[in-house]
Design an enzyme around this catalytic site. Sequence first.
Site, PDB file in Angstrom:
ATOM      1  N   ASP A   1       0.722  -1.018   0.336  1.00 59.76           N
ATOM      2  CA  ASP A   1       0.135   0.247   0.209  1.00 59.76           C
ATOM      3  C   ASP A   1       0.848   1.670  -0.147  1.00 59.76           C
ATOM      4  O   ASP A   1       0.558   2.132  -0.796  1.00 59.76           O
ATOM      5  CB  ASP A   1      -1.051  -0.212   1.101  1.00 59.76           C
ATOM      6  CG  ASP A   1      -2.689   0.579   0.955  1.00 59.76           C
ATOM      7  OD1 ASP A   1      -2.505   0.801  -0.213  1.00 59.76           O
ATOM      8  OD2 ASP A   1      -2.298   2.158   1.980  1.00 59.76           O
TER       9      ASP A   1
ATOM     10  N   GLU B   1      -0.682  10.388   7.252  1.00 57.03           N
ATOM     11  CA  GLU B   1      -0.828   9.617   6.274  1.00 57.03           C
ATOM     12  C   GLU B   1       1.067   8.953   6.256  1.00 57.03           C
ATOM     13  O   GLU B   1       0.740   7.523   6.509  1.00 57.03           O
ATOM     14  CB  GLU B   1      -1.510   9.007   4.843  1.00 57.03           C
ATOM     15  CG  GLU B   1      -2.160   7.593   4.506  1.00 57.03           C
ATOM     16  CD  GLU B   1      -2.558   7.412   3.671  1.00 57.03           C
ATOM     17  OE1 GLU B   1      -4.239   7.677   3.861  1.00 57.03           O
ATOM     18  OE2 GLU B   1      -3.191   6.543   2.528  1.00 57.03           O
TER      19      GLU B   1
ATOM     20  N   GLU C   1     -11.196   6.612  -2.701  1.00 55.70           N
ATOM     21  CA  GLU C   1     -11.594   7.106  -0.864  1.00 55.70           C
ATOM     22  C   GLU C   1     -12.579   6.816  -0.637  1.00 55.70           C
ATOM     23  O   GLU C   1     -12.864   6.846   0.530  1.00 55.70           O
ATOM     24  CB  GLU C   1     -11.463   8.735  -0.633  1.00 55.70           C
ATOM     25  CG  GLU C   1     -10.315   9.618  -2.225  1.00 55.70           C
ATOM     26  CD  GLU C   1      -8.403   8.243  -0.897  1.00 55.70           C
ATOM     27  OE1 GLU C   1      -9.163   8.372   0.098  1.00 55.70           O
ATOM     28  OE2 GLU C   1      -7.834   8.263  -1.205  1.00 55.70           O
TER      29      GLU C   1
ATOM     30  N   GLU D   1      -9.538  -3.131  -5.469  1.00 53.59           N
ATOM     31  CA  GLU D   1      -9.428  -3.045  -4.291  1.00 53.59           C
ATOM     32  C   GLU D   1      -9.593  -3.994  -3.044  1.00 53.59           C
ATOM     33  O   GLU D   1      -9.585  -4.462  -2.488  1.00 53.59           O
ATOM     34  CB  GLU D   1     -10.452  -1.733  -4.003  1.00 53.59           C
ATOM     35  CG  GLU D   1     -10.602  -0.925  -4.245  1.00 53.59           C
ATOM     36  CD  GLU D   1      -9.631   0.193  -3.749  1.00 53.59           C
ATOM     37  OE1 GLU D   1      -9.330  -0.209  -2.304  1.00 53.59           O
ATOM     38  OE2 GLU D   1      -8.457   1.141  -4.232  1.00 53.59           O
TER      39      GLU D   1
HETATM   40  C1  LIG Z   1      -5.366  -0.088  -2.268  1.00 52.74           C
HETATM   41  C2  LIG Z   1      -5.654   0.967  -1.619  1.00 52.74           C
HETATM   42  N1  LIG Z   1      -6.907   1.783  -1.712  1.00 52.74           N
HETATM   43  C3  LIG Z   1      -7.331   2.912  -0.761  1.00 52.74           C
HETATM   44  C4  LIG Z   1      -6.425   3.782  -0.172  1.00 52.74           C
HETATM   45  C5  LIG Z   1      -6.433   5.008   0.472  1.00 52.74           C
HETATM   46  O1  LIG Z   1      -6.961   6.123   0.149  1.00 52.74           O
HETATM   47  C6  LIG Z   1      -5.612   3.401   0.278  1.00 52.74           C
HETATM   48  N2  LIG Z   1      -4.616   3.750   1.319  1.00 52.74           N
HETATM   49  N3  LIG Z   1      -5.235   1.879   0.118  1.00 52.74           N
END
Ligand SMILES: Cc1ncc(CO)c(N)n1
EC number: 3.5.99.2
Length: 224
Positions: free
Chosen positions: A56, A94, A147, A215
């Site tokens: 991520d 973040e 988001e 996702e």
């Molecule tokens: C895979 C993924 N989708 C969405 C977000 C949200 O920004 C994230 N951090 N990672």
Amino acid sequence: MNFQQLRQQHPDLPFSEQLRLYSDEEWQKIIHHRFVNELGEGTLANQVLSNYLIQDYTFVDSLTRLVCTAIADAPTMEIRHVLANFLTAITSDENTYFIRSFEALGVSESLYLSPKLNDVSLEFQQALSDGSTKGYAYAITTLFVAEWSYHTWAIRLRGKRPRHFYHKEWIALHDNIEFNAFVDWVRKQVDQFASQSEQEQNALAEQFKRLCRLEYQFFDAAYQ
Ligand SMILES: Cc1ncc(CO)c(N)n1
């Protein structure tokens, strides 16, 4: 059913909801993923979270590039300002979440700075990069999936109090006053895309579905 047929069946829904409904099956798989449930319960294995965060961190890197192109393509200064604030949030709060979590989970710098990307991450990079080359509406719709889906599962976990900061804060980063207002704002941008040509609407709907699929596959990959 194609996207235009769905729109005809639900003419009163905002465009954002029509997009979501068109990808409802994929959407539900994200929101109710095992990863999300375990995050809320605080039972997510450290190895799974480490795998996920390593991948991520590169996703968020690609996402910042997408936001930069959306800023460049934005039609007004006001829109640039909102997106620039979001860019600040993901490159500050973040980013430090990732660094502190890697440290707590024992993930070394060499591992998270030059990770071996899995297939889903590579496809995601491609989808985000496609999202940044087709103009403002396409870029915003791409950002919206990421988001809005994270916002939706984080809201679902309201009231959950996992013990470890790396579980708790990953939820809080996607459910807080600033982030929620931003997601609302993006949704209103997307609702305006109902005025685009049918061909453009269809392209946005396909991109939305492609990203929803990525996702939940991204969550799946953390367990492999
Ligand atoms: C895979 C993924 N989708 C969405 C977000 C949200 O920004 C994230 N951090 N990672």
